[in-house]
Design a protein around this motif. Structure first.
Motif, PDB file in Angstrom:
ATOM      1  N   ARG A   1      -8.026   0.782  14.243  1.00  0.00           N
ATOM      2  CA  ARG A   1      -8.167   0.500  13.289  1.00  0.00           C
ATOM      3  C   ARG A   1      -6.694   0.997  13.433  1.00  0.00           C
ATOM      4  O   ARG A   1      -6.196   0.144  12.071  1.00  0.00           O
ATOM      5  CB  ARG A   1      -8.502   1.969  12.429  1.00  0.00           C
ATOM      6  N   LEU A   2      -6.773   1.673  14.137  1.00  0.00           N
ATOM      7  CA  LEU A   2      -4.927   1.667  14.814  1.00  0.00           C
ATOM      8  C   LEU A   2      -4.028   0.709  15.620  1.00  0.00           C
ATOM      9  O   LEU A   2      -3.038  -0.030  14.436  1.00  0.00           O
ATOM     10  CB  LEU A   2      -3.981   2.683  15.093  1.00  0.00           C
ATOM     11  N   HIS A   3      -4.815  -0.372  15.580  1.00  0.00           N
ATOM     12  CA  HIS A   3      -4.382  -1.435  16.378  1.00  0.00           C
ATOM     13  C   HIS A   3      -4.335  -2.742  14.886  1.00  0.00           C
ATOM     14  O   HIS A   3      -3.409  -3.351  15.319  1.00  0.00           O
ATOM     15  CB  HIS A   3      -5.311  -1.986  17.795  1.00  0.00           C
ATOM     16  N   PHE A   4      -4.791  -2.284  14.473  1.00  0.00           N
ATOM     17  CA  PHE A   4      -5.408  -3.558  12.797  1.00  0.00           C
ATOM     18  C   PHE A   4      -4.277  -3.561  11.995  1.00  0.00           C
ATOM     19  O   PHE A   4      -4.211  -3.688  11.449  1.00  0.00           O
ATOM     20  CB  PHE A   4      -6.964  -3.761  13.034  1.00  0.00           C
ATOM     21  N   SER A   5      -3.654  -1.867  12.216  1.00  0.00           N
ATOM     22  CA  SER A   5      -3.162  -1.627  11.017  1.00  0.00           C
ATOM     23  C   SER A   5      -1.803  -1.969  10.751  1.00  0.00           C
ATOM     24  O   SER A   5      -1.225  -2.629  11.972  1.00  0.00           O
ATOM     25  CB  SER A   5      -3.587  -0.538  10.608  1.00  0.00           C
ATOM     26  N   ARG A   6      -1.159  -1.743   9.788  1.00  0.00           N
ATOM     27  CA  ARG A   6       0.590  -1.799   9.855  1.00  0.00           C
ATOM     28  C   ARG A   6       1.370  -1.237  10.776  1.00  0.00           C
ATOM     29  O   ARG A   6       2.798  -2.015  11.077  1.00  0.00           O
ATOM     30  CB  ARG A   6       1.029  -1.620   8.128  1.00  0.00           C
ATOM     31  N   PHE A   7       0.826  -0.047  11.114  1.00  0.00           N
ATOM     32  CA  PHE A   7       1.245   0.435  12.503  1.00  0.00           C
ATOM     33  C   PHE A   7       1.766  -0.293  14.084  1.00  0.00           C
ATOM     34  O   PHE A   7       2.298   0.317  14.265  1.00  0.00           O
ATOM     35  CB  PHE A   7       0.845   1.652  12.266  1.00  0.00           C
ATOM     36  N   ASN A   8       0.671  -1.483  14.063  1.00  0.00           N
ATOM     37  CA  ASN A   8       1.173  -1.784  15.117  1.00  0.00           C
ATOM     38  C   ASN A   8       2.541  -2.595  15.026  1.00  0.00           C
ATOM     39  O   ASN A   8       2.611  -3.655  14.427  1.00  0.00           O
ATOM     40  CB  ASN A   8       0.066  -2.442  15.689  1.00  0.00           C
ATOM     41  N   PRO A   9       3.261  -2.143  16.672  1.00  0.00           N
ATOM     42  CA  PRO A   9       4.730  -3.097  16.057  1.00  0.00           C
ATOM     43  C   PRO A   9       4.441  -4.192  16.291  1.00  0.00           C
ATOM     44  O   PRO A   9       6.095  -5.398  16.193  1.00  0.00           O
ATOM     45  CB  PRO A   9       5.848  -2.038  17.658  1.00  0.00           C
ATOM     46  N   PHE A  10       3.221  -4.929  16.583  1.00  0.00           N
ATOM     47  CA  PHE A  10       3.320  -6.247  17.090  1.00  0.00           C
ATOM     48  C   PHE A  10       3.484  -7.703  15.721  1.00  0.00           C
ATOM     49  O   PHE A  10       3.708  -8.368  15.395  1.00  0.00           O
ATOM     50  CB  PHE A  10       2.216  -6.507  17.663  1.00  0.00           C
ATOM     51  N   PHE A  11       3.082  -6.350  14.458  1.00  0.00           N
ATOM     52  CA  PHE A  11       3.007  -7.920  13.032  1.00  0.00           C
ATOM     53  C   PHE A  11       5.072  -7.152  12.867  1.00  0.00           C
ATOM     54  O   PHE A  11       5.159  -7.840  12.122  1.00  0.00           O
ATOM     55  CB  PHE A  11       2.291  -6.348  12.266  1.00  0.00           C
ATOM     56  N   LYS A  12       5.500  -6.400  13.839  1.00  0.00           N
ATOM     57  CA  LYS A  12       6.535  -6.745  13.381  1.00  0.00           C
ATOM     58  C   LYS A  12       7.759  -8.185  13.900  1.00  0.00           C
ATOM     59  O   LYS A  12       8.401  -8.297  12.777  1.00  0.00           O
ATOM     60  CB  LYS A  12       8.079  -5.491  14.132  1.00  0.00           C
TER      61      LYS A  12
END
Length: 400
Positions: A66-77
């Protein structure tokens, strides 16, 4: 091939695909984008059915996913993505993601894109529906060259397992069904690069060459552990060495500060200081190694649930051990020492350091992964130590 209906909502970046099949004996395949919290739960749970009869599969922690696919994953920056689920008779039978990594495009060109998180029953029509959906989304993002799988980037889990199905994966490494490679090739994907995993028993005998090189440079090189009282500074040292050491490797994308900080949060909790080794040359950090306890030994018993008692077992690992195997996921020697006797000595020194994990945590064997198939210098070092190649993962590519 039967026709497909593909509807693109370009303003939302979402796709819908429905397989047109006539007759009562051919249930339709429907591919839907993941848009809600509930649908993400279905996406995360699909591997439980795909691997139901595979004793080697290790369930991931649902909370971590859940955390990996959330907006908190720094990849999505620096990246964006879309995920889809394939249904047949209203039952999920596969999944896939497509993603654009701006850091990758800055380095390799604006035409690159990736797929990942592929799981599928052994069915050509289902896999075709998933890949045509991902490719349509990537094509709308001006992608011409697709590589994968990356979950979600090359600095995370990547590759399809093509050899070594008889052993369970270690922590932060993927597992696959035997038919995945065939399904990809049926969709026109070809081998781009193979990634190798090596196995070594930690009671290995130090080869004479290794002993001689370490002795030759002993006065010049100082090997030390992580300084926990300067943890953030030490993380930047590790990130700087890694980004320099790997900068000329195939597919390299640099770790951002945020991505490495996220990794560091896990290291801080679960890894003893002795399991992070830094080699300094004349007082300047030049190489490093990170060894992890193989948490998959614990995850295999939790079935994806950290609570109510799983978290206590993970914390106990750091203080008292409790696993028999480990993995080296990160290692690097600064580029200016590559192809030099000193560089080889540095590699030997940090590779030898995992034996400390055996003393500290009771670990008996270690996976070293992953190694590019054409990284002949490193493979030669591992061969000299008695390591054996025991798993092979494949990155695939396709031109759209």
């Amino acid at each position: 091939m039967r026709p497909w209906n593909i509807h693109v909502r370009s303003s939302l970046g979402q796709f819908y695909m429905k397989k047109k099949i006539s007759g009562p004996h051919f249930p339709e395949v429907i591919v839907r984008p993941v848009r809600s919290y509930r649908e993400m739960g279905i996406f995360i749970d699909i591997p439980w059915s795909i691997y139901a009869d595979d004793p080697m599969w290790v369930p991931p922690l649902r909370l971590e996913r859940r955390l990996h696919f959330s907006r908190f994953n720094p990849f999505f920056k620096h990246g964006k993505w879309q995920a889809w689920i394939a249904y047949r008779d209203d039952q999920p039978v596969g999944r896939i993601s497509a993603q654009i990594d701006q850091l990758h495009r800055e380095r390799y060109g604006g035409h690159t894109g990736h797929f990942g998180l592929f799981e599928c029953i052994d069915d050509k029509e289902v896999s075709a529906a998933l890949f045509q959906m991902a490719e349509a989304w990537l094509g709308a993002e001006q992608t011409r060259h697709v590589t994968g799988p990356f979950n979600l980037s090359i600095n995370q889990e990547c590759g399809i397992l093509v050899d070594g199905f008889d052993k369970p994966p270690v922590v932060m490494m993927p597992h696959s069904r035997r038919w995945y490679g065939r399904l990809l090739e049926e969709q026109g994907y070809q081998q781009a690069k193979d990634l190798l995993a090596y196995w070594i028993e930690l009671d290995f005998k130090v080869p004479r060459l290794m002993d001689a090189l370490i002795g030759k440079f002993a006065d010049q090189v100082h090997l030390r552990t992580l300084r926990r009282d300067k943890f953030n500074e030490e993380l930047e040292v590790l990130r700087d060495i890694f980004n320099d050491a790997w900068s000329e490797n195939w597919g390299f994308v640099p770790f951002t500060q945020a991505e490495f900080a996220e990794l560091g949060a896990s290291l801080r909790l679960l890894v003893p200081d002795d399991c992070i080794q830094i080699a300094e040359v004349d007082g300047v950090p030049a190489a490093f190694m990170v060894a992890l306890p193989n948490l998959n030994e614990i995850f295999a018993e939790l079935n994806g649930h950290l609570f109510p008692f799983g978290w206590t077992r993970l914390v106990r690992i750091r203080s008292r051990g409790g696993v028999r195997t480990g993995r080296i996921p990160l290692m690097g020697v600064r580029r200016r020492f590559h192809n030099t006797p000193l560089g080889m000595a540095l590699a030997f020194m940090v590779i030898d350091a995992p034996r400390e994990l055996g003393r500290v945590m009771g670990v008996k064997a270690m996976e070293l992964s992953w190694i590019l198939e054409d990284n002949k210098p490193m493979r030669a070092i591992l061969d000299s130590l008695g390591c054996r190649e025991y798993k092979r993962y494949r990155i695939y590519q396709k031109m759209l």
